[in-house]
Design a protein around this motif. Structure first.
Motif, PDB file in Angstrom:
ATOM      1  N   LEU A  46       0.826  -1.212   0.000  1.00  0.00           N
ATOM      2  CA  LEU A  46       0.000   0.000   0.000  1.00  0.00           C
ATOM      3  C   LEU A  46       0.859   1.261   0.000  1.00  0.00           C
ATOM      4  N   TYR A  47       1.959   1.228   0.739  1.00  0.00           N
ATOM      5  CA  TYR A  47       2.847   2.394   0.797  1.00  0.00           C
ATOM      6  C   TYR A  47       3.455   2.661  -0.578  1.00  0.00           C
ATOM      7  N   LEU A  48       3.923   1.607  -1.245  1.00  0.00           N
ATOM      8  CA  LEU A  48       4.498   1.778  -2.575  1.00  0.00           C
ATOM      9  C   LEU A  48       3.446   2.243  -3.581  1.00  0.00           C
ATOM     10  N   ALA A  49       2.236   1.693  -3.481  1.00  0.00           N
ATOM     11  CA  ALA A  49       1.162   2.101  -4.388  1.00  0.00           C
ATOM     12  C   ALA A  49       0.848   3.583  -4.217  1.00  0.00           C
ATOM     13  N   ALA A  50       0.796   4.051  -2.966  1.00  0.00           N
ATOM     14  CA  ALA A  50       0.539   5.470  -2.701  1.00  0.00           C
ATOM     15  C   ALA A  50       1.691   6.343  -3.185  1.00  0.00           C
ATOM     16  N   LEU A  51       2.919   5.893  -2.945  1.00  0.00           N
ATOM     17  CA  LEU A  51       4.105   6.656  -3.344  1.00  0.00           C
ATOM     18  C   LEU A  51       4.200   6.793  -4.858  1.00  0.00           C
ATOM     19  N   ILE A  52       4.007   5.683  -5.557  1.00  0.00           N
ATOM     20  CA  ILE A  52       4.133   5.693  -7.022  1.00  0.00           C
ATOM     21  C   ILE A  52       3.010   6.509  -7.665  1.00  0.00           C
ATOM     22  N   SER A  53       1.771   6.336  -7.160  1.00  0.00           N
ATOM     23  CA  SER A  53       0.648   7.087  -7.732  1.00  0.00           C
ATOM     24  C   SER A  53       0.789   8.584  -7.483  1.00  0.00           C
TER      25      SER A  53
END
Length: 389
Positions: free
Chosen positions: A129-136
């Motif tokens: 979830l952290y990576l998904a938020a960071l990338i988006s």
């Protein structure tokens, strides 16, 4: 002012998920028929065939509540909670090697009111979830190594290091693979990925070489023996190959049609962790090749449906989070099935939604709740969609 009406969740995914959960609970009950536990009141060992099934049912009940909670909240609202939740997970990972309970050589658990809590399981979902938020959030900037990929890799490396301190190599491997899926799906520069992968493989080769040399000199090569025993488990059937050999015996006993539900014999203290890591062996023994094949087909349909939901999401965060969640479940299932069939080395990874394990079940159901929340956004009524357009 009326709030926007949300769509219906994906009922096919919901049905497949609860079908697998119900089947898993039944198999946990069957696999633990010979389970004995220590009774502190009478100071004796008691045969309690329903003990693990009841505990698993409690984890399922708690996980179901959490799943419906996440499903009924817009995943963009959940995105705001990622930061605080991630900090809590990091704190738990720091504390568990110091204050956690040691199980099978790893200090990976907190025991709270008699129930085990494994922070590494929550770390997998937290990193996704952290990576998904960071990338988006970074979008096109993510293709830059310094501004995009490096911060993501730093987070993954830090969390992996904390899990390795326990040590839990299986969870570390799954976390890294899940992170790689999200990073690649997020549009990372493939040249950067290739160069980093090559460098990582080179470092790993050096590390393995040093370990082999040290093990040869000290005469202690237990970990490497366990790792390579899958190639010929019958070469050492009473030691390093014992678990795989007993697992293969279970499949052999099951044959085409199986011995029948509850009629397996390998769970009678022949196969270690029959209710956990080796539950697929019990499925193969009791339901045979036909039952095992049907189970795998349903599991693949479940994974396929989850992937469809992720791809249909209109937002990058939803797509990346969904792909990461399905990737996490698929990787664990692949490693578990490969290990118990002797196709790849054993790593002690559970089979999601099927194996006994409260933390794994809770995290998987929470993950599915987020995935169902994503499905509700693209299933909005047509009028709402037109208004937004």
């Amino acid at each position: 002012m009326t709030s926007q009406r949300r769509g219906t969740p994906d009922f096919l995914l919901l049905f497949l998920a609860f079908s697998l959960v119900s089947f898993g609970l039944a198999m946990v009950f069957s696999a633990s028929m010979a389970y004995s536990r220590y009774d502190s009141v009478t100071a004796t060992m008691l045969n309690d065939p329903s003990y693990l099934a009841i505990r698993q049912a409690a984890a399922i009940a708690l996980g179901t509540v959490a799943m419906f909670f996440c499903m009924n909240i817009n995943y963009n609202v959940l995105k705001k909670w990622i930061g605080p939740a991630f900090i809590i997970v990091v704190i738990l990972l720091v504390l568990v090697p110091i204050f956690g309970n040691k199980v099978n050589g790893a200090r990976s658990w907190f025991v709270i009111a008699g129930f085990g809590l494994q922070p590494a399981e929550f770390a997998k979902l937290g990193v996704i979830l952290y990576l998904a938020a960071l990338i988006s959030k970074k979008e096109e900037k993510f293709r830059s190594f310094k501004q995009g990929l490096l911060p993501a890799l730093t987070i993954v490396a830090f969390i992996s290091f904390l899990i390795l301190m326990q040590p839990d190599r299986g969870s570390t491997m799954i976390l890294v693979l899940c992170a790689a899926i999200v990073i690649i799906a997020g549009g990372a520069n493939l040249k950067h990925i290739f160069l980093l992968g090559t460098a990582g493989a080179f470092v790993m080769l050096i590390g393995v070489s040093i370990y082999l040399i040290k093990s040869k000199l000290s005469g202690q090569n237990y970990i490497m023996d366990r790792f390579t025993s899958f190639m010929d488990p019958f070469a050492d059937p009473l030691n390093t190959g014992y678990q795989v050999v007993q697992s293969l015996y279970a499949f052999g006993h099951g044959g085409i049609s199986g011995a029948g539900f509850g009629q397996g014999i390998q769970k009678l203290h022949y196969l270690p962790e029959a209710h956990n890591d080796f539950i697929f062996s019990i499925i193969g023994e009791e339901l045979g090749f036909i039952g095992s094949s049907l189970f795998i087909l349903i599991y693949l349909a479940f994974l396929w449906r989850g992937l469809v939901i992720a791809i249909r999401s209109n937002e990058m965060f939803g797509t990346l989070a969904g792909v990461g969640i399905i990737g996490m479940i698929a990787i664990q299932a692949l490693i578990n099935l490969g290990g118990v069939t002797g196709s790849i080395p054993l790593t002690g990874v559970t089979l999601p939604l099927i194996s006994y394990g409260g933390s794994s079940m809770l995290v998987t159901l929470i993950s599915l709740g987020i995935l169902l929340s994503i499905s509700r956004e693209y299933n909005k009524p047509e009028k709402e969609t037109k208004k937004r357009a």
